[in-house]
Design an enzyme around this catalytic site. Structure first.
Site, short mmCIF file in Angstrom:
data_model
loop_
_atom_site.label_atom_id
_atom_site.label_comp_id
_atom_site.label_asym_id
_atom_site.label_seq_id
_atom_site.Cartn_x
_atom_site.Cartn_y
_atom_site.Cartn_z
N GLY A 19 0.77 -1.33 -0.04
CA GLY A 19 0.06 0.02 0.25
C GLY A 19 0.87 1.23 -0.05
N SER A 20 0.35 2.26 -0.68
CA SER A 20 1.08 3.43 -0.71
C SER A 20 0.17 4.58 -0.10
CB SER A 20 1.38 3.96 -2.17
OG SER A 20 -0.08 4.03 -2.57
N ARG A 21 -0.76 4.18 0.35
CA ARG A 21 -1.85 5.18 0.85
C ARG A 21 -2.68 4.58 1.98
NH1 ARG A 21 -6.55 9.36 -1.60
NH2 ARG A 21 -7.87 8.87 0.13
#
Length: 61
Positions: A26-28
């Site tokens: 995940g990046s966010r």
């Protein structure tokens, strides 16, 4: 996040600062805080998991 792994089960006790899971690939992440918390980060600020303090919880009654 594509996959969130939570290692805590219902009714299990945790101590302050104890890790309870991990977000993979995940990046966010959207985080919802309980009412009465004081945020300690700014919108758009980058944080480091396990290091950045996100908010201060209100004192217990």
């Amino acid at each position: 996040a594509r996959r969130i792994l939570c290692e805590v089960h219902e009714g299990q006790s945790l101590t302050a600062g104890q890790r309870f899971g991990i977000i993979r690939f995940g990046s966010r992440t959207d985080l919802y805080l309980p009412e009465g918390c004081t945020p300690l980060v700014a919108v758009g600020q980058r944080m480091i998991g396990g290091e950045t303090v996100i908010a201060e919880l209100p004192a217990a009654p």
